[in-house]
Every structure is written in C-alpha cells, then in structure tokens.
Design a protein around this motif. Structure first.
Motif, short mmCIF file in Angstrom:
data_model
loop_
_atom_site.label_atom_id
_atom_site.label_comp_id
_atom_site.label_asym_id
_atom_site.label_seq_id
_atom_site.Cartn_x
_atom_site.Cartn_y
_atom_site.Cartn_z
N MET A 19 0.84 -1.19 0.00
CA MET A 19 0.00 0.00 0.00
C MET A 19 0.89 1.25 0.00
N LYS A 20 0.52 2.21 -0.86
CA LYS A 20 1.25 3.47 -0.94
C LYS A 20 1.19 4.21 0.41
N LYS A 21 2.32 4.78 0.83
CA LYS A 21 2.36 5.52 2.08
C LYS A 21 1.65 6.86 1.91
N LEU A 22 0.73 7.14 2.80
CA LEU A 22 -0.01 8.39 2.73
C LEU A 22 0.92 9.57 3.01
N ARG A 23 0.66 10.67 2.32
CA ARG A 23 1.47 11.88 2.51
C ARG A 23 0.55 13.09 2.65
N PHE A 24 0.75 13.86 3.71
CA PHE A 24 -0.07 15.04 3.97
C PHE A 24 0.82 16.28 4.10
N ILE A 25 0.27 17.42 3.68
CA ILE A 25 0.89 18.73 3.93
C ILE A 25 0.14 19.37 5.10
N VAL A 26 0.88 19.94 6.05
CA VAL A 26 0.29 20.68 7.16
C VAL A 26 0.75 22.13 7.02
N SER A 27 -0.18 23.02 6.72
CA SER A 27 0.13 24.44 6.49
C SER A 27 -0.35 25.25 7.69
N LEU A 28 0.60 25.84 8.41
CA LEU A 28 0.29 26.60 9.62
C LEU A 28 0.56 28.08 9.39
N PRO A 29 -0.16 28.97 10.08
CA PRO A 29 0.02 30.41 9.82
C PRO A 29 1.38 30.95 10.22
#
Length: 307
Positions: A1-11
């Motif tokens: 299974m492909k590893k999930l990747r997320f972007i976390v954009s903080l102010p």
C-alpha cells in the motif's frame, strides 16, 4: 500500500500554540505511519496561498493525498480549496469554519472537512475569567488578534457575552506573536494617555501575546510603575503545557485557556478515511477549558480580599 502523505500548512512558527500544532502533527504521523511536511505562512495569507497552489499544481506523482491548513488570513481559502479538491487532494481546515465544505463534499470524492476549536466559547471562558479576577469591576487591556482573523473576532464576541457590565475593555491589536504584542504595548506606553489610564488586568487572546505585553511593562517602566504593572493579573489563551500552563504555575500568568491542537486529530480522521473509508463529519468542535478552573480563580480572589 502506498504511504499516505499530507501537507500541514500553519500560519506561523513563532507561536507556542502553532509549535504544539506542529508537534501534534508529527506525533500523529509517526503513530499512523504517514509522511507529513509542515510549512509556515509567516502570518501572510498571500504567501500561504502561493505555497499551497505550488504544491497543488506540482506533478501528479509528487502531490500529497491531503492538505491540512490553518488559514493565515481572513478567509478559509475557498479558491485554493477548490483547486485542491478538483486535483483529488483532500482538504482539511483547522481552527476555522468554512462554509464551502458542504458543497465540496457533494461535488468531490476526496475528504473535505473542518476541525475547529470553539472560538466563541474560548471568548466566553475568558470573559468569565475577567469576572472572577475583577469581582469589583475594573478595566482590562485586551490584546486581540489581527483584525482580519475570524478566530479573533469570535473570541471577542464570546468574551463580550460573559464579561460583567462593570468590567470595561480597552482593545489593542497584535499578530498572534510575543514580539507583535511587545511592540503594540510599547507604542501604547509611549503615549501620554497611557500614564493616566486605569488598567486592572491584561487579557490577551494568546499566551505569547500576554507574555509580550508583560515583557513590555517589565522593560519599559521603572520603579513603582513597573511594580504596579507586573502585579496586575495577566491572562492568555492556548494553555500549552510547557508554556501557558507553566506560566500560570510560576505566577507570570493568572490564567490561561487550554485549547487542544487539532492537527493530530485531522491526521487521524484522514487516515480513517483513506484506510477505512470513514468520512468524518463536515465540522467537528474540540472543547477548551479554563486553567485554573473558574471556580478556583473565584475562590482565590475571595481569599485574597478577605486576607
């Protein structure tokens, strides 16, 4: 299974709560075995928009599975959100309401939802803290977040709901950072009118802003004036264990409001969708609590008056 990747954009990264948001995201990513990248907008909505559009418009193989964003400006970035969802990238808004989410959930197959602190309730708690700290009334120097911030507006509205009529509010604005609050209070202290102002407490919508105000009084006043200012109760919001709560315990703050970071929960819910097909509700609220409790603040004030 492909590893999930997320972007976390903080102010911003110059704020103890946002540091806690980043830490919570990293811990959740480790716990669920996903890859994350944390980016900061330096409190600039245009920069945040450009950062995210660049990510969304990157080659398909390098795009993230979802973006978790706390908007830096006055909107929840609807155009950026549409670009993400139409590019099959999930979109999660934290600490902000986004009225476009219902439409997106009906139109796109990717997860679109929000997880937010109840900012009006945070304001109501702070209004109750003012009532407990100033039972005989008085005036609070109130350091509000930036004018375009919905969270700042909602916290103010909640505070005005619960603060007693005999507690007056003098508003000053800053940018969610210690340095911005230090500069705002420093400028005010240079005005001749500040010498005649009767201030009985300092309340900020953020712990770091409360500490910036405290630093201004400490560094820019002397003698009896400094002693007077530093004896006043200072309050803030965020209640991060190593900063806000610690400042209450050592007496630098009289009270704070514990606001849980929402990035970790966002990652958990995204993993639940991508791995289990569970779509979270379009809006989830996380609770805030007074630290210390309103009851203990009231009792402490009663004891100090009777002593």
């Amino acid at each position: 299974m492909k590893k999930l990747r997320f972007i976390v954009s903080l102010p911003t990264k110059d704020n103890d709560y946002q540091e806690e948001q980043a830490r919570a995201a990293e811990q959740a990513a480790h716990r669920f075995g996903v890859e994350i990248e944390i980016v900061s907008a330096n409190n600039d909505a245009i920069s945040q928009t450009q950062q995210l559009l660049k990510i969304i418009q990157s080659p398909q193989e390098s795009r993230p599975d979802a973006i978790i964003v706390e908007p830096a400006g006055g909107t929840a970035l609807p155009q950026v959100a549409r670009a993400a969802a139409s590019s099959a990238i999930g979109w999660v808004v934290v600490n902000r309401d986004a009225d476009y989410l219902a439409e997106f959930r009906a139109s796109y197959k990717v997860p679109c939802f929000s997880i937010t602190s109840d900012h009006e309730e945070i304001g109501r708690i702070q209004g109750k803290q003012f009532a407990a700290l100033l039972p005989a009334g008085g005036c609070v120097l109130y350091i509000q977040g930036p004018a375009e911030s919905l969270a700042a507006k909602q916290r103010s509205a909640g505070m005005y709901e619960t603060k007693p009529a005999h507690v007056q509010i003098k508003v000053m604005k800053a940018q969610w950072t210690e340095e911005s609050s230090f500069k705002a209070v420093s400028s005010w202290l240079r005005l001749s009118t500040s010498q005649q102002a009767r201030i009985d407490a300092i309340g900020a919508q953020d712990d770091s802003m409360a500490m910036g105000a405290r630093r201004a009084f400490q560094e820019l006043t002397t003698g009896e004036a400094r002693e007077h200012w530093l004896r006043l109760p200072f309050t803030g919001c965020d209640g991060v264990p190593k900063t806000g709560q610690a400042w209450v315990r050592n007496g630098q703050l009289a009270a704070t409001i514990v606001i849980p970071p929402n990035t970790g929960l966002a990652i958990e819910k995204l993993v639940g969708f991508f791995q289990g097909g569970v779509l979270p509700p379009d809006r989830s609220l996380t609770p805030a609590t007074s630290y210390p409790s309103i009851e203990s603040l009231t009792k402490r004030k009663v004891r100090s008056h009777s002593a």
